[in-house]
Design an enzyme around this catalytic site. Structure first.
Site, short mmCIF file in Angstrom:
data_model
loop_
_atom_site.label_atom_id
_atom_site.label_comp_id
_atom_site.label_asym_id
_atom_site.label_seq_id
_atom_site.Cartn_x
_atom_site.Cartn_y
_atom_site.Cartn_z
CG HIS A 16 -71.05 -82.52 7.60
ND1 HIS A 16 -69.85 -83.23 7.52
CD2 HIS A 16 -71.08 -81.48 6.27
CE1 HIS A 16 -68.57 -82.55 6.87
NE2 HIS A 16 -69.72 -82.07 6.29
CB SER B 120 -68.55 -78.79 6.61
OG SER B 120 -68.61 -78.07 5.92
CE LYS C 241 -67.48 -85.62 5.38
NZ LYS C 241 -67.61 -84.69 4.48
C1 LIG Z 1 -66.71 -83.77 3.08
C2 LIG Z 1 -67.91 -83.01 2.20
C3 LIG Z 1 -67.91 -83.61 0.73
C4 LIG Z 1 -66.80 -84.28 -0.08
O1 LIG Z 1 -67.17 -85.42 -0.06
P1 LIG Z 1 -66.11 -86.63 -0.21
O2 LIG Z 1 -66.24 -87.72 0.01
O3 LIG Z 1 -65.26 -86.11 1.61
O4 LIG Z 1 -65.22 -86.59 -1.13
C5 LIG Z 1 -68.45 -82.82 0.16
N1 LIG Z 1 -69.65 -81.75 0.56
C6 LIG Z 1 -69.20 -81.20 2.42
C7 LIG Z 1 -70.59 -80.57 2.69
C8 LIG Z 1 -69.11 -82.45 2.50
O5 LIG Z 1 -68.09 -81.87 4.11
#
Ligand SMILES: *Cc1c(COP(=O)(O)O)cnc(C)c1O
Length: 394
Positions: A213, A185, A244
């Site tokens: 991602h 990320s 996302k």
């Molecule tokens: C954003 C993210 C999460 C958390 O997901 P949410 O739905 O925002 O709680 C978990 N793992 C990674 C790699 C992320 O980037």
């Protein structure tokens, strides 16, 4: 006797230290929907945002909002209970089946957030006496899931397969779980998943892939990082998030039917929480259609990524190698990274500085995120401004 500490004074001193080291976090108030052309409450005039994870530009997509609205008319607002009591609606079930089909897995389980999925899945799979093998730069939720599980937490250097193999071979743990971000990320690189899966199979370990991602972005029709590599195995457990690229909220875990049934029985962050509003599942079904039909969005996004990388010739700052929408520029010092972020802001470009503990010390960076919603002109403006600021920072 220990000296008495006033707890509030201690917090105030702590906040002062965060200020002094350039690490105090503040939120900015957004007054537009999630889109490149953004307005902020603390700032006059428009700013172009390069910071959301809305990779396909679906967060403000009218068809999804409309599906949520229709869902709210059908189901009302709340689910009323956890999924295992009475909060599992027909549309949740349809969403899970759609997610399973879309990712080519047997079954899927829908969680309220990705954070909750990770802290639920890991303790359901391994416990005291077992071992978790984790990439050093994995997302914080995977670290927290590992700690909650009470399994031995063994970290390996970023994408270092030889180190991982050595640690797997040395472990006597009866159950082993390898866990990795699919796309990292804060770095934007893709995990070496075929090699990780080969190691998992050789050592009878689970491989849990967090594709927050990659889902919607990588692979044919955006089916994610496993599809990108063409991987399938009973050892694989796939986690994707829906806030996302999918533009809404929530997450899911997909795998073998028995794995999903086990999680449904054991994942505490699934069991002891109220089911997400059913209308969100209506919106997500539409989001999945748009992802599946989103080749044009992905083609535009990939063209922007290529243009950004080809155009940006940096001398002192470092553009990390990444073929994904996450394009980090490492500056190093916390204050310097903040100053560049502020200078970009003054130019009408919103790029946050990411600092420790989110990234390792000394690697403060601009986390530039490109989206299918950006125009070529917006990306060119970002490239030009970054080059000018780097040259000016003598
Ligand atoms: C954003 C993210 C999460 C958390 O997901 P949410 O739905 O925002 O709680 C978990 N793992 C990674 C790699 C992320 O980037």
């Amino acid at each position: 006797m220990a000296e008495h500490i006033d707890p509030l004074d201690e917090l105030r001193a702590g906040l002062g230290e965060l200020d002094a080291s350039g690490l105090r976090r503040r939120r900015r108030i957004v007054t537009t929907p999630c889109q490149p052309d953004t307005r902020l409450a603390d700032r006059a005039g428009p700013i172009v945002a390069f910071c959301s994870n809305d990779y396909l530009g679906l967060a403000a997509e009218p068809a999804i909002a409309e599906a949520v609205r229709r869902g709210s008319l059908r189901w009302g607002s709340g689910s009323g209970a956890s999924h295992l009591v009475s909060g599992h609606y027909a549309v949740h079930e349809a969403l899970e089946q759609r997610l399973a089909t879309f990712t080519g897995m047997d079954a899927a389980l829908y969680f309220s957030t990705g954070y909750m999925a990770n802290i639920g899945v890991m303790p359901a799979l391994v416990g005291r006496g077992d071992a978790i093998f984790a990439d050093k730069v994995n997302h914080a939720s995977l670290v927290d899931g590992a700690l909650l599980s009470r399994a031995e937490f063994i970290r390996y250097p970023h994408c270092d397969l030889a180190a991982l193999e050595g640690r797997l071979a040395a472990s006597r743990a009866p159950r082993k779980l390898i866990v990795t971000d699919g796309v990292f990320s804060m770095d934007g690189d893709i995990a070496p998943l075929p090699q990780l899966l080969a190691l998992a199979e050789a050592h009878q370990a689970w491989l849990l892939v967090d594709d927050a991602h990659g889902f919607g972005v990588l692979g044919p029709q955006g089916r994610g990082c496993l599809a990108h590599f063409g991987l399938a195995s009973p050892r694989l457990i796939y986690m994707g998030t829906l806030g996302k690229a999918a533009g809404l909220s929530g997450a899911f875990v997909a795998g073998q039917r028995d794995v999903i049934d086990w999680l449904l029985n054991k994942a505490r962050s699934y069991i002891f929480t109220t089911g997400a509003p059913p209308m969100l599942a209506d919106g997500l079904l539409t989001a999945l259609d748009l992802i599946e039909q989103g080749d044009e969005r992905r083609a535009h996004l990939n063209a922007l990524i290529a243009r950004f990388r080809a155009g940006l010739g940096l001398r002192r700052w470092q553009l990390l190698p990444s073929e994904t929408p996450i394009q980090p520029v490492v500056i190093g010092d916390n204050h310097a990274a903040l100053a560049v972020s502020q200078a970009l802001d003054a130019e009408g470009l919103w790029v946050p500085a990411i600092r420790p503990p989110t990234v390792p010390k000394g690697s403060a960076r601009l986390r530039i995120v490109l989206s299918a919603a950006h125009s070529i002109e917006q990306v060119d403006r970002l490239v030009d401004t970054l080059q000018r600021l780097e040259a000016a920072q003598a």
